[in-house]
Structure formats: structure tokens, C-alpha cells
Design an enzyme around this catalytic site. Structure first.
Site, short mmCIF file in Angstrom:
data_model
loop_
_atom_site.label_atom_id
_atom_site.label_comp_id
_atom_site.label_asym_id
_atom_site.label_seq_id
_atom_site.Cartn_x
_atom_site.Cartn_y
_atom_site.Cartn_z
N ARG A 1 -0.69 45.04 4.80
CA ARG A 1 -0.76 44.19 3.61
C ARG A 1 -0.12 44.88 2.42
O ARG A 1 0.63 44.27 1.65
CB ARG A 1 -2.20 43.82 3.31
CG ARG A 1 -2.36 42.94 2.06
CD ARG A 1 -3.80 42.48 1.91
NE ARG A 1 -4.01 41.83 0.62
CZ ARG A 1 -3.74 40.56 0.38
NH1 ARG A 1 -3.24 39.79 1.32
NH2 ARG A 1 -3.98 40.05 -0.82
N GLY B 1 -11.61 36.40 -0.90
CA GLY B 1 -10.80 37.55 -0.56
C GLY B 1 -9.40 37.13 -0.13
O GLY B 1 -8.92 36.04 -0.48
N CYS B 2 -8.72 37.97 0.61
CA CYS B 2 -7.35 37.72 1.05
C CYS B 2 -7.23 36.33 1.66
O CYS B 2 -7.89 36.02 2.66
CB CYS B 2 -6.92 38.78 2.05
SG CYS B 2 -5.28 38.50 2.76
N PHE B 3 -6.38 35.50 1.08
CA PHE B 3 -6.36 34.10 1.49
C PHE B 3 -5.74 33.84 2.86
O PHE B 3 -5.92 32.79 3.44
CB PHE B 3 -5.73 33.19 0.44
CG PHE B 3 -4.40 33.59 -0.14
CD1 PHE B 3 -3.51 34.43 0.51
CD2 PHE B 3 -4.02 33.08 -1.39
CE1 PHE B 3 -2.28 34.76 -0.05
CE2 PHE B 3 -2.79 33.39 -1.95
CZ PHE B 3 -1.92 34.24 -1.28
N TRP B 4 -5.03 34.81 3.42
CA TRP B 4 -4.46 34.62 4.76
C TRP B 4 -5.55 34.34 5.80
O TRP B 4 -5.48 33.38 6.55
CB TRP B 4 -3.67 35.85 5.18
CG TRP B 4 -2.46 36.15 4.35
CD1 TRP B 4 -1.79 35.30 3.52
CD2 TRP B 4 -1.80 37.41 4.26
NE1 TRP B 4 -0.74 35.95 2.93
CE2 TRP B 4 -0.72 37.25 3.36
CE3 TRP B 4 -2.01 38.66 4.85
CZ2 TRP B 4 0.15 38.29 3.04
CZ3 TRP B 4 -1.14 39.70 4.54
CH2 TRP B 4 -0.07 39.51 3.64
#
Length: 205
Positions: A11, A45-48
Site C-alpha cells: 500500500r 479504514g482502507c476503502f479497498w
């Protein structure tokens, strides 16, 4: 043996896009909602990984579409680079368009509270910064009441009084850059936040 880069470094190492172009706050998804459809906007959190999990769970039971983007900030048309700097105030978020006849807003929020850790302020797993905060962004008064009720219940019954999720009225939504949409579908083995997994909590009712 080939060297495998740790997932959180994947990331960090992925280059930022050079484009700052975005759809307007009223994206194509928002402008042409199916009759009776509703929106659910959350940050975890991380949208992926958030998008990936919601699509997998609800694709055959009420999900019309899901887009990753930015909400809760102070600037217009934010880029991923700007959001990651923490200077815009936006959260990485997911906006789901769903059929309330097949899945309820309450069900979506209960899933939200099971698939991430809502007890860490401005952090999710190894990802730190205000863009990774936990949040629910409601679109009408009924959603506000449900969001506050679900949050109170999961705080008491699931998370032992430690929930720090913000519950706010939804402001302007900005779609993330195209390469973020369905990121893990297009990049199998890409970064997934280690705190994104489904907890086995008892029913709330």
C-alpha cells in the site's frame, strides 16, 4: 524464491496517481438511483477492503452498486494524495446503493460493525491517520436514528464500551479515482487491512 513484499508495504509503495480529476459531488451513481433505492455511507479504514467485503457479502441480496470515495472533509475535489496527507479532513469511505426490500440499513450497519475495529481512533490496523477513522454518514433522520441505535447497542454488547465511531450527517461525497474502484477485484493479492475480517458476535436482539 521470489521476494514477497509485506502487504502493508504494498500500500505504501504503490505510486500515487497524477490526476486530480473527479466526478462532481453528484456522481452518475447518485444521479440515477433505482426507484426505491437508498444509500449507506460508511468509513472503516482502507476503502479497498471495505468495498471488497461489502460487495462479496451483499452482491446477491440487495446491493445495486458500491463506490469508494472521500467524505467529511473541508476541500473540494480531493485527490488520493491530498487525502493521504491528512490535510483535507476527508475519510476514505464506501457508499453503497441498496434495495431496502432485500437488505435493511440496520443490517448493513451491523455488518459494518462486525467487519472492522471501531475502537481505534484515526487508525485501522497498521494504517494510521484521520483518513482511516471509523464513521457512519447518515442521509436522513431515519438513518440517523438507526445509526445511533445500532452504535449504542454494539458498543454495549460487542465492543465493551470502546466504540469511537463518529455518526454524522453526510456532506459532499467525492468519488475516488477510477483505479481505486473494485481495486481488489482488479488486483488480486493487493493490500487488505488485517483488521478487516468478520467477527463472530451474537445477535443484537
Amino acid at each position: 524464491m521470489a521476494f514477497n513484499m509485506p502487504t502493508f508495504l504494498q500500500r505504501l509503495a504503490r505510486p500515487f496517481t497524477s490526476t486530480t480529476m473527479h466526478l462532481s459531488p453528484t456522481s452518475s451513481m447518485q444521479a440515477a438511483l433505482p426507484v426505491g433505492a437508498q444509500k449507506c455511507t460508511i468509513a472503516a479504514g482502507c476503502f479497498w477492503g471495505v468495498e471488497h467485503m461489502f460487495r462479496k457479502e451483499f452482491k446477491s441480496r440487495g446491493l445495486y452498486d458500491a463506490r469508494v470515495g472521500y467524505i467529511g472533509g473541508d476541500t473540494t475535489s480531493p485527490s488520493y494524495r491530498a487525502v493521504c496527507s491528512g490535510s483535507t479532513g476527508h475519510a476514505e469511505a464506501l457508499q453503497v446503493v441498496f434495495d431496502p426490500e432485500k437488505v435493511s440499513y440496520r443490517e448493513l450497519l451491523e455488518y459494518f460493525y462486525r467487519m472492522h475495529d471501531p475502537t481505534t481512533s484515526n487508525r485501522q490496523g497498521p494504517d494510521t491517520g484521520s483518513q482511516y477513522r471509523s464513521g457512519i454518514f447518515w442521509h436522513d433522520k431515519e438513518q440517523e436514528e438507526i445509526a445511533k441505535d445500532v452504535t449504542q447497542k454494539v458498543n454495549e454488547k460487542w465492543w465493551k464500551g470502546k466504540v469511537v465511531t463518529e455518526v454524522l450527517e453526510a456532506g459532499e461525497w467525492w468519488d475516488a479515482e477510477d483505479y481505486h474502484q473494485k481495486y481488489l477485484d482488479n488486483n488480486p493479492g493487493g493490500y487488505e487491512c488485517p483488521s478487516h475480517f468478520l467477527r463472530n458476535f451474537p445477535p443484537l436482539n
